[in-house]
Design a protein around this motif. Structure first.
Motif, PDB file in Angstrom:
ATOM      1  N   THR A   1       5.374  15.109   7.646  1.00 58.23           N
ATOM      2  CA  THR A   1       4.138  14.672   7.016  1.00 58.23           C
ATOM      3  C   THR A   1       3.444  13.687   7.942  1.00 58.23           C
ATOM      4  OG1 THR A   1       5.034  14.941   4.784  1.00 58.23           O
ATOM      5  CG2 THR A   1       3.120  13.511   5.026  1.00 58.23           C
TER       6      THR A   1
ATOM      7  N   GLY B   1       3.548   3.042   2.524  1.00 56.53           N
ATOM      8  CA  GLY B   1       4.345   3.948   1.697  1.00 56.53           C
ATOM      9  C   GLY B   1       3.609   4.575   0.535  1.00 56.53           C
TER      10      GLY B   1
ATOM     11  N   THR C   1      10.599   8.441  12.353  1.00 53.14           N
ATOM     12  CA  THR C   1       9.316   7.937  11.880  1.00 53.14           C
ATOM     13  C   THR C   1       8.501   7.536  13.104  1.00 53.14           C
ATOM     14  OG1 THR C   1      10.113   5.659  11.655  1.00 53.14           O
ATOM     15  CG2 THR C   1      10.233   7.069   9.708  1.00 53.14           C
TER      16      THR C   1
ATOM     17  N   THR D   1       3.131   8.445   0.642  1.00 47.84           N
ATOM     18  CA  THR D   1       4.333   9.196   0.268  1.00 47.84           C
ATOM     19  C   THR D   1       4.404   9.345  -1.251  1.00 47.84           C
ATOM     20  OG1 THR D   1       5.506   8.361   2.223  1.00 47.84           O
ATOM     21  CG2 THR D   1       6.847   9.285   0.446  1.00 47.84           C
TER      22      THR D   1
END
Length: 486
Positions: A193, A451, A216, A454
């Motif tokens: 993603t 975050g 990441t 997500t």
């Protein structure tokens, strides 16, 4: 003792021998240039032919994508900016643009994300070593190479990943500057993603985050420029960090600057002379790669050479290649010479490019504009939806130029509205931290992924409704709705 020239060290493989010849030529100086003063009555302009010498500069100056009358008017507009940072000062014509934004350019690096997967997954380095070595290799040497391999494989894969983006950088078309609050999101590639957001307009800054089960990737990007008349120097005032999940290794990148030559007169071309340094912040190991400057008649153009060093600054692996084609590596001794019984191995090669593609896009680059890589319920702020970008993709320069001007005026109107309300723009997916990092070209405020994206995607993916591809929203990055340009 300092290692020898890695091109000479790699003379037993691929392009090493020819690269050493090109390197010796490039030592005489940079690409040949000649002022167009006098012959064309433009003061302070230089034309650089990367494939020739000074004798054909006047002819080179007549080439490029500009018509003569357009060159004249553009130079009259731009000459007052010589010596300035023009990152967001100048409104540029769409004739020099490609149908992609800077946020999408950030995502383009993910074409080769499998290299970071490999960096994270590296196991059984001994068997990799056995595969690379001959049967009569001395046991003591095997042990030393095993150790070198163990500390270096992650760095080889990661460095090649960062080299891979430079193929896109050789394209001479300019991406669109993102609108404040604009985003780009990508799925359906490498189980990864990706989300990027324009977090600041003055100065222009972008933040990006990519993640899969192996790594990441986090970047805060700010460009600093210096306009020199017929060229511009671009300094990457940014911070890039990769975390490999298996061992928690953190890698930090410092890329070289870039020079764009022949902006107005001559065929535009790009070079990135200087060092790229990739540091393992966990172990102290590092990769130092030197991007050769383009020399006379193209000598040294695109070539990259360097070493993987351990924490004691001892060379362990040499790397060599061309940033627009491939990268290879080979185990070396403390002098930088290839170890007997080893061979040069290719680790990365640029993907196939469609023939006669106007913008030199790879197949993956075309997918970046495609809704095939978009998640369901695409954010209305996504770059794909920009009307100026979409018009340019269809070849409609007139509509693209109109839409670009409309978006820029709409952005100014929103700023006036925001300031009138004494409100401050707040990015949605990234938070400004208290950290200020120092780069070779200035200090940088660091943005951190918060975050929330997500959580946003998880909520959508778990919902029953599916966003239909023919029901896409209009482009809307604005935090204040119904703001009309005055």
């Amino acid at each position: 003792m300092a290692p020898n020239d890695p091109k000479q060290a790699a003379a037993s493989g691929g392009g090493g021998f020819f690269a050493s010849i090109a390197s010796s030529l490039s030592n005489f100086g940079s690409a040949m240039s000649k002022s167009v003063n006098g012959m064309m009555a433009y003061e302070g302009l230089e034309v650089i032919n990367p494939e020739g010498g000074t004798e054909d500069v006047e002819e080179e100056a007549k080439k490029g994508r500009w018509k003569q009358e357009d060159r004249d008017s553009y130079w009259k507009m731009m000459q007052k900016y010589v010596g300035s940072d023009i990152t967001s000062m100048v409104t540029l014509p769409v004739i020099i643009f490609e149908p992609m934004t800077m946020l999408q350019r950030m995502a383009e690096l993910m074409e080769y994300s499998y290299l970071l997967d490999m960096a994270d997954k590296t196991e059984d380095p001994y068997m990799r070593l056995v595969y690379a070595c001959t049967d009569d290799f001395h046991p003591i040497s095997v042990i030393s190479v095993y150790i070198a391999w163990n500390i270096s494989l992650q760095m080889i894969f990661a460095a090649s990943f960062f080299i891979s983006v430079y193929y896109a950088y050789q394209r001479t078309w300019k991406p669109f500057n993102p609108i404040l609050g604009e985003t780009y999101e990508m799925v359906n590639h490498g189980d990864m993603t990706f989300i990027a957001e324009q977090v600041s307009h003055h100065p222009p800054m972008s933040a990006g985050h990519a993640e899969n089960e192996h790594f990441t990737y986090d970047v805060t990007s700010k460009l600093k420029t210096k306009f020199l008349g017929n060229s511009v120097d671009v300094y990457p005032v940014g911070r890039t960090r990769v975390t490999l999940k298996k061992d928690g290794v953190v890698l930090d990148l410092v890329p070289p600057p870039t020079k764009v030559s022949n902006l107005i007169f001559g065929r535009t071309w790009i070079d990135s002379p200087g060092e790229m340094i990739l540091t393992n912040l966990t172990t102290g190991d590092k990769v130092v790669l030197y991007f050769q400057p383009c020399g006379w008649f193209g000598a040294g153009r695109y070539e990259v050479d360097g070493y993987v060093y351990n924490s004691a600054d001892e060379p362990k692996i040499l790397m060599t290649g061309k940033w627009n084609e491939f990268m290879s590596y080979q185990v070396c001794d403390s002098e930088g010479e290839p170890l007997p019984g080893t061979e040069l191995k290719e680790v990365w090669r640029v993907a196939d490019v469609p023939k006669k593609d106007k913008f030199q896009y790879t197949h993956f680059a075309h997918k970046i504009n495609s809704f095939d890589t978009a998640p369901k319920k695409l954010l209305a702020s996504d770059s794909r939806l920009r009307p100026d970008r979409m018009a340019l993709e269809k070849g409609d320069l007139s509509t693209s130029g109109y839409e670009k001007s409309s978006l820029e005026e709409r952005q100014r109107a929103e700023k006036r509205n925001r300031e009138a309300k004494n409100h401050k723009f707040t990015p949605r997916w990234f938070d400004l931290t208290d950290e200020v990092t120092t780069t070779p070209w200035g200090e940088l405020e660091v943005y951190q992924y918060n975050g929330k994206y997500t959580e946003h995607r998880a909520a959508i993916d778990s919902s029953e409704g599916i966003h239909e591809s023919d029901n896409r929203p209009d482009f809307n990055p604005w935090q204040y709705d119904n703001v009309e340009a005055e």
